[in-house]
Enzyme design. Structure first.
Site, PDB file in Angstrom:
ATOM      1  N   GLY A  44      40.831  32.063  42.101  1.00 33.55           N
ATOM      2  CA  GLY A  44      41.357  31.513  43.346  1.00 33.55           C
ATOM      3  C   GLY A  44      40.256  31.332  44.370  1.00 33.55           C
ATOM      4  O   GLY A  44      40.419  31.670  45.533  1.00 33.55           O
ATOM      5  N   HIS A  45      39.121  30.794  43.916  1.00 31.02           N
ATOM      6  CA  HIS A  45      37.986  30.577  44.811  1.00 31.02           C
ATOM      7  C   HIS A  45      36.999  29.598  44.186  1.00 31.02           C
ATOM      8  O   HIS A  45      37.131  29.200  43.041  1.00 31.02           O
ATOM      9  CB  HIS A  45      37.284  31.905  45.113  1.00 31.02           C
ATOM     10  N   ARG A  46      36.017  29.242  44.987  1.00 27.48           N
ATOM     11  CA  ARG A  46      34.832  28.530  44.526  1.00 27.48           C
ATOM     12  C   ARG A  46      33.647  29.226  45.170  1.00 27.48           C
ATOM     13  O   ARG A  46      33.812  30.258  45.831  1.00 27.48           O
ATOM     14  CB  ARG A  46      34.904  27.039  44.857  1.00 27.48           C
ATOM     15  N   HIS A  91      38.670  27.428  41.135  1.00 29.67           N
ATOM     16  CA  HIS A  91      39.290  27.760  39.853  1.00 29.67           C
ATOM     17  C   HIS A  91      40.172  29.002  39.924  1.00 29.67           C
ATOM     18  O   HIS A  91      39.959  29.884  40.752  1.00 29.67           O
ATOM     19  CB  HIS A  91      38.211  27.958  38.785  1.00 29.67           C
ATOM     20  N   ILE A 116      34.258  31.098  48.558  1.00 28.19           N
ATOM     21  CA  ILE A 116      35.065  30.231  49.414  1.00 28.19           C
ATOM     22  C   ILE A 116      36.487  30.304  48.871  1.00 28.19           C
ATOM     23  O   ILE A 116      36.749  29.868  47.751  1.00 28.19           O
ATOM     24  CB  ILE A 116      34.564  28.776  49.386  1.00 28.19           C
TER      25      ILE A 116
END
Length: 121
Positions: A44-46, A91, A116
Site C-alpha cells: 500500500g505504498h510506493r 503496489h 509514499i
C-alpha cells in the site's frame, strides 16, 4: 512500470535450482520475507528511491500495481518468477496462500522517509 522476469531454473531428477544472477537491475542492500499472512493486504505504498524485486518462494500471492496511468495485477506462484517494482509503482500484495513466503530484494536500506502512502487518483 513493473516488469515480470523469469529466473533461470535448472531442473533434473533431483529437483530444481533457481539462480538469481545478473538479472536484478540494482545492487541489493536489503532482503526481507513476508509470510504467515492472514487475509490482510500488505504494501500500500510506493517509494522515492527504492527499487524492489519480489519472488514468491513458496505458495502464491498477487501483487496489484498502479503506475499513475496503468493498473496491473501479477500472480506470483512459482519461485522462477520475479517482479521488479520501480519506485513509482504503487503496489499492494494480497491473496496470500496460507503457505506463501514472499521474498523481497530492495535497492535501499530501510528509510521511513522513502515511503509514499498516498495512492494515485
Amino acid at each position: 512500470m513493473a516488469e515480470l522476469i523469469n529466473l533461470k531454473t535448472h531442473t533434473d531428477k533431483r529437483g530444481n535450482l533457481t539462480v538469481i544472477e545478473k538479472v536484478i537491475p540494482f545492487e541489493i542492500k536489503r532482503i526481507f520475507y513476508i509470510y504467515g499472512v492472514d487475509d490482510s493486504a500488505r504494501g500500500g505504498h510506493r517509494h522515492h528511491k527504492t527499487i524492489q524485486a519480489a519472488i514468491c518462494l513458496q505458495g502464491q500471492c498477487t501483487i496489484s500495481n498502479h503506475t499513475g496511468s496503468q493498473r496491473q495485477e501479477y500472480l506470483l506462484n512459482t519461485p522462477g518468477k520475479c517482479l521488479i517494482l520501480e519506485p513509482s509503482d504503487w503496489h499492494t500484495m494480497h491473496h496470500f496462500s496460507r503457505d506463501a513466503i514472499l521474498m523481497v530484494l530492495a535497492s535501499e536500506h530501510f528509510d521511513p522517509a522513502d515511503y509514499i502512502y498516498e495512492p494515485y487518483d
